[in-house]
Design an enzyme around this catalytic site. Structure first.
Site, PDB file in Angstrom:
ATOM      1  N   LYS A  35       0.849  -1.201   0.000  1.00 29.16           N
ATOM      2  CA  LYS A  35       0.000   0.000   0.000  1.00 29.16           C
ATOM      3  C   LYS A  35       0.883   1.250   0.000  1.00 29.16           C
ATOM      4  O   LYS A  35       2.109   1.152   0.186  1.00 29.16           O
ATOM      5  CB  LYS A  35      -0.919  -0.020   1.221  1.00 29.16           C
ATOM      6  CG  LYS A  35      -0.176   0.018   2.553  1.00 29.16           C
ATOM      7  CD  LYS A  35      -1.114  -0.285   3.707  1.00 29.16           C
ATOM      8  CE  LYS A  35      -0.352  -0.234   5.015  1.00 29.16           C
ATOM      9  NZ  LYS A  35      -1.160  -0.661   6.154  1.00 29.16           N
ATOM     10  N   ARG A 130     -10.767   0.383  14.751  1.00 29.85           N
ATOM     11  CA  ARG A 130     -10.637   1.104  13.496  1.00 29.85           C
ATOM     12  C   ARG A 130     -11.659   0.482  12.541  1.00 29.85           C
ATOM     13  O   ARG A 130     -12.783   0.930  12.482  1.00 29.85           O
ATOM     14  CB  ARG A 130      -9.190   0.997  13.001  1.00 29.85           C
ATOM     15  CG  ARG A 130      -8.646   2.280  12.465  1.00 29.85           C
ATOM     16  CD  ARG A 130      -7.159   2.212  12.199  1.00 29.85           C
ATOM     17  NE  ARG A 130      -6.747   0.974  11.537  1.00 29.85           N
ATOM     18  CZ  ARG A 130      -5.521   0.771  11.053  1.00 29.85           C
ATOM     19  NH1 ARG A 130      -4.605   1.718  11.167  1.00 29.85           N
ATOM     20  NH2 ARG A 130      -5.201  -0.361  10.469  1.00 29.85           N
ATOM     21  N   TYR A 253      16.366  29.391   9.124  1.00 29.27           N
ATOM     22  CA  TYR A 253      15.126  30.058   9.530  1.00 29.27           C
ATOM     23  C   TYR A 253      14.933  29.961  11.030  1.00 29.27           C
ATOM     24  O   TYR A 253      15.189  28.926  11.645  1.00 29.27           O
ATOM     25  CB  TYR A 253      13.927  29.392   8.845  1.00 29.27           C
ATOM     26  CG  TYR A 253      13.843  29.688   7.373  1.00 29.27           C
ATOM     27  CD1 TYR A 253      13.634  30.984   6.906  1.00 29.27           C
ATOM     28  CD2 TYR A 253      13.970  28.659   6.443  1.00 29.27           C
ATOM     29  CE1 TYR A 253      13.550  31.247   5.544  1.00 29.27           C
ATOM     30  CE2 TYR A 253      13.882  28.912   5.079  1.00 29.27           C
ATOM     31  CZ  TYR A 253      13.666  30.207   4.637  1.00 29.27           C
ATOM     32  OH  TYR A 253      13.583  30.466   3.305  1.00 29.27           O
ATOM     33  N   MET A 301      13.044  24.219   2.945  1.00 27.65           N
ATOM     34  CA  MET A 301      12.324  23.507   1.891  1.00 27.65           C
ATOM     35  C   MET A 301      13.277  22.704   1.005  1.00 27.65           C
ATOM     36  O   MET A 301      13.007  21.548   0.655  1.00 27.65           O
ATOM     37  CB  MET A 301      11.541  24.503   1.025  1.00 27.65           C
ATOM     38  CG  MET A 301      10.726  23.842  -0.060  1.00 27.65           C
ATOM     39  SD  MET A 301       9.906  25.027  -1.138  1.00 27.65           S
ATOM     40  CE  MET A 301       8.577  25.596  -0.093  1.00 27.65           C
TER      41      MET A 301
END
Ligand SMILES: *Cc1c(COP(=O)(O)O)cnc(C)c1O
Length: 357
Positions: A35, A130, A253, A301
């Protein structure tokens, strides 16, 4: 030359890891769980390296069809079944094994017009709450399914919430025993953690996912360090800049890192838009030209910064391993407060992927 970030998939590690599954569960058949696009590795790239498996388990109909179109003739298990009744035509056409976890699915299957019956995995709620039917309803639904012409072979399926803990499957196993009593049914219960650590849960089919990719179901590499499992994905890049910091200088940053002595840092062409976790703090492990060091400051990023103090011989162009054989994805994940699963699945589409056999 293009941007140096690249993910390399070691396909022989994948084959090796499937063999480890076989050794761990010698009397069970194996659903290789692919998956999430094979946990971020790319189903199309890797499935044939797992072609010794007994079946593939996944969630997306598109990916199931892709396997059929590439020539996979063995079983395919749809872990969540069909999401809408109209998908049953494709389940029928492509001969997919469906999970059934809700009443509406049982009704839809009973009412569908199929060429031939579909094999069914009846999903029981083992206590995780679930998906699945509660244990006390399994008998009734099992009998109901036995009477439906569209139902082929029936298997009882459950999933564990805590199989990485030594006592983690005791309660769920009791519920399975209660539900299965007198049914004489084939069972499929074990994820990677149960495949590795709970042989009493293996039964007819195991369903390993993360271990095939060489990461730990418990989130710590040390849990599988002696298992023989090998990491499949290596994420690499290079140093593209160097800064010489003075005491008091800050990096990146938010100025989240401040040097308390003179030292050198390298800027690596890899950031959160490549799938490296932005939340990884200063100190997250990384290797530069084979030497273990760590990140400093915020992950940007497109870039991140690493301390070059332990590796004075390195500089622009030096190779960097973000995770792989040396820096385990589990260790990076642990530093970032997550698990290897998430990092592997989040490999960004912009990262070029190459395979080695
Ligand atoms: C994802 C999944 C697995 C595989 O789990 P791992 O922890 O990756 O081994 C097995 N069964 C089901 C139902 C799943 O959703």
């Amino acid at each position: 030359m293009s941007r140096p970030v690249v993910a390399t998939l070691n396909l022989s590690a994948l084959r090796n890891n499937l063999n480890i599954v076989r050794k761990a569960a010698p009397n069970s058949r194996v659903w290789s769980v692919v998956k999430a696009n094979a946990y971020g590795h790319g189903l199309e790239r890797i499935w044939s390296s797992l072609s010794e498996t007994d079946g593939f388990a996944l969630l997306n109909i598109e990916q199931a069809i892709l396997l059929r179109e590439r020539g996979w003739k063995g079983p395919i298990l749809m872990l969540e079944g069909f999401f809408h009744a109209d998908e049953l035509a494709l389940f029928d056409q492509y001969r997919l094994t469906t999970s059934l976890h809700s009443n509406w699915q049982v009704k839809a299957l009973a009412n569908a017009r199929l060429k031939a019956p579909l094999d069914v995995y009846l999903k029981m709620n083992s206590g995780m709450n679930r998906l699945g039917f509660s244990p006390d309803r399994i008998h009734t639904i099992w009998q109901q399914l036995k009477g439906i012409a569209n139902v082929g072979q029936l298997t009882l399926m459950a999933h564990f919430a805590d199989a990485e803990r030594s006592e983690g499957i005791v309660e769920p196993m009791k519920r399975v025993e209660q539900a299965a009593e007198g049914l004489g049914c084939p069972r499929s219960l074990a994820n990677s953690a149960a495949t590795l650590w709970h042989p009493e849960a293996h039964f007819d089919w195991v369903r390993p996912g993360i271990m095939l990719y060489g990461a730990s179901p418990g989130g710590q590499w040390c849990d599988i360090a002696t298992s023989g499992l090998q990491p499949v994905m290596t994420l690499q890049s290079e140093i593209i800049g160097v800064q010489n910091l003075k005491s008091g200088d800050v990096v990146g940053y938010g100025s989240r890192y401040r040097a308390n002595a003179e030292h050198r840092i390298g800027i690596v062409a890899c950031g959160y838009a490549d799938g490296y976790p932005r939340i990884a703090p200063t100190g997250t492990p990384v290797r530069v030209d084979g030497v273990l060091t760590h990140t400093v400051g915020a992950i940007s990023m497109d870039m991140l910064a690493v301390d070059l103090t332990p590796c004075p011989h390195t500089g622009i162009g030096s190779p960097v391993e973000l995770w792989g054989n040396e820096v385990k994805v589990d260790d990076v994940a642990q530093s970032a407060g997550t698990v290897g699963y998430e990092l592997l699945c989040a490999l960004a589409p912009r990262v070029p992927v190459v395979t080695t056999s």
